[in-house]
Enzyme design. Structure first.
Site, PDB file in Angstrom:
ATOM      1  N   LEU A 148      -1.496 -10.359   4.797  1.00 50.58           N
ATOM      2  CA  LEU A 148      -2.390  -9.587   4.975  1.00 50.58           C
ATOM      3  C   LEU A 148      -3.393  -9.662   6.218  1.00 50.58           C
ATOM      4  CD1 LEU A 148      -3.821  -9.148   1.298  1.00 50.58           C
ATOM      5  CD2 LEU A 148      -2.254  -7.493   2.417  1.00 50.58           C
ATOM      6  N   GLY A 149      -3.757  -8.552   6.882  1.00 50.46           N
ATOM      7  CA  GLY A 149      -4.537  -8.874   8.072  1.00 50.46           C
ATOM      8  C   GLY A 149      -4.595  -7.325   8.723  1.00 50.46           C
ATOM      9  N   ARG A 197      -1.958  -0.647  18.775  1.00 49.77           N
ATOM     10  CA  ARG A 197      -2.998  -1.722  19.185  1.00 49.77           C
ATOM     11  C   ARG A 197      -3.211  -1.773  20.415  1.00 49.77           C
ATOM     12  NH1 ARG A 197      -3.011  -6.817  14.618  1.00 49.77           N
ATOM     13  NH2 ARG A 197      -3.065  -5.467  12.848  1.00 49.77           N
ATOM     14  N   LEU A 224       0.700 -12.546  18.413  1.00 43.73           N
ATOM     15  CA  LEU A 224       2.072 -12.150  17.778  1.00 43.73           C
ATOM     16  C   LEU A 224       2.757 -11.232  18.844  1.00 43.73           C
ATOM     17  CD1 LEU A 224       0.771 -11.844  14.059  1.00 43.73           C
ATOM     18  CD2 LEU A 224       2.279 -13.620  15.003  1.00 43.73           C
ATOM     19  N   TYR A 282     -14.412 -12.452  14.212  1.00 43.85           N
ATOM     20  CA  TYR A 282     -12.647 -12.443  13.649  1.00 43.85           C
ATOM     21  C   TYR A 282     -12.438 -13.876  13.438  1.00 43.85           C
ATOM     22  CZ  TYR A 282      -7.834 -12.000  13.944  1.00 43.85           C
ATOM     23  OH  TYR A 282      -6.493 -12.017  13.785  1.00 43.85           O
ATOM     24  N   LYS A 307     -11.547 -15.454   9.425  1.00 47.11           N
ATOM     25  CA  LYS A 307     -10.274 -15.929   9.134  1.00 47.11           C
ATOM     26  C   LYS A 307     -10.547 -17.338   8.616  1.00 47.11           C
ATOM     27  CE  LYS A 307      -7.034 -13.097  10.843  1.00 47.11           C
ATOM     28  NZ  LYS A 307      -6.157 -12.465   9.688  1.00 47.11           N
ATOM     29  N   ARG A 357       0.741  -1.118  -0.117  1.00 44.62           N
ATOM     30  CA  ARG A 357       0.038  -0.152  -0.027  1.00 44.62           C
ATOM     31  C   ARG A 357       0.781   1.258  -0.046  1.00 44.62           C
ATOM     32  NH1 ARG A 357      -2.757  -3.482   3.657  1.00 44.62           N
ATOM     33  NH2 ARG A 357      -5.054  -3.816   2.932  1.00 44.62           N
ATOM     34  N   ARG A 358       2.111   1.113   0.557  1.00 45.08           N
ATOM     35  CA  ARG A 358       2.884   2.285   0.751  1.00 45.08           C
ATOM     36  C   ARG A 358       4.563   1.888   0.318  1.00 45.08           C
ATOM     37  NH1 ARG A 358       1.422   0.909   5.865  1.00 45.08           N
ATOM     38  NH2 ARG A 358       3.117   0.317   6.999  1.00 45.08           N
TER      39      ARG A 358
END
Length: 236
Positions: A72-73, A159, A151, A124, A128, A37-38
């Protein structure tokens, strides 16, 4: 052995950037294309960077690659709504997998979550699980699904809830024994390395990796770097 080509999505995220590190550190991969995305803050002669709008990923021309890696997530809090969360974790993931398959990818490694289940009551985990099911239906020769627990690692975005869990969970992880071991927190770098390890440990069909197998594959990838003849398949 001829160099492999890789396609990765999510390389700016917590796990994805470690997966990209592992790919770039592994001489087996001659070209790595990252859909981001960047722009990435790194340069390597083998790295091809493509900044895209993931909402338009289905319209992209296929990118040739033998192995594809999807990290991705997001979270519902960051996405802003359940619909926006599903757009990333289900729709974008599935669209990336289809793009990779159109480009000739035989293998795909997908980072999911422990507890993923398309019939789960938890939204969620249900999304998944739906993503896993959708990707499995695409028909890769080899699909590796990694299901880590919490993680551990520094994220670029905030977060707060996860930050608290990252401080608490490592201290009590030793209490998670037997069937609960798979819920132990795990370093994002270990998951990123394991993504590459599972792709190299060739097999047919779908395999699911949780805590112990993820750690095992990450540990053996270093052996394969230094000894190209080392086997990664034992224990799969």
């Amino acid at each position: 052995m001829s160099p492999r080509s890789a396609l990765i999505a999510g390389a700016t995220g917590l796990v994805g950037r470690h997966c990209l590190d592992a790919l770039l550190a592994f001489p087996l991969y001659g070209q790595i294309t990252a859909l981001v995305r960047r722009p990435l803050a790194r340069r390597d002669r083998r790295l091809v960077e493509r900044v895209i709008d993931f909402d338009q990923i289905a319209d992209l021309d296929p990118v040739h690659a033998l192995d594809a890696f999807c990290a991705l997530g997001t979270t519902i809090a960051i996405a802003g709504s359940r619909k926006a969360f599903a757009a990333v974790d289900l729709e974008h993931v599935t669209a990336f997998a289809r793009l990779a398959r159109r480009g000739g990818a035989r293998r795909l490694v997908l980072v999911s979550s422990i507890g993923a289940n398309p019939d789960a009551s938890n939204f969620y985990l249900r999304v998944k699980g739906q993503a896993e099911r959708a990707v499995a239906a695409i028909g890769f020769d080899q699909l590796d699904i990694l299901r880590p627990g919490l993680l551990l690692g520094a994220r670029s975005e905030s977060r707060p809830g996860e930050a608290v869990a990252q401080r608490v969970m490592p201290a009590v992880a030793f209490l998670l024994l037997g069937r609960l071991r798979k819920y132990r927190p795990i370093q994002a770098g270990v998951v990123g390395a394991a993504m590459v390890g599972t792709a190299i440990a060739e097999h047919s069909g779908v395999r699911v990796f949780d805590y112990d197998l993820i750690r095992s594959m990450a540990g053996r990838i270093e052996d394969r770097r230094t000894n190209p003849d080392a086997s990664l398949e034992e224990g799969l």
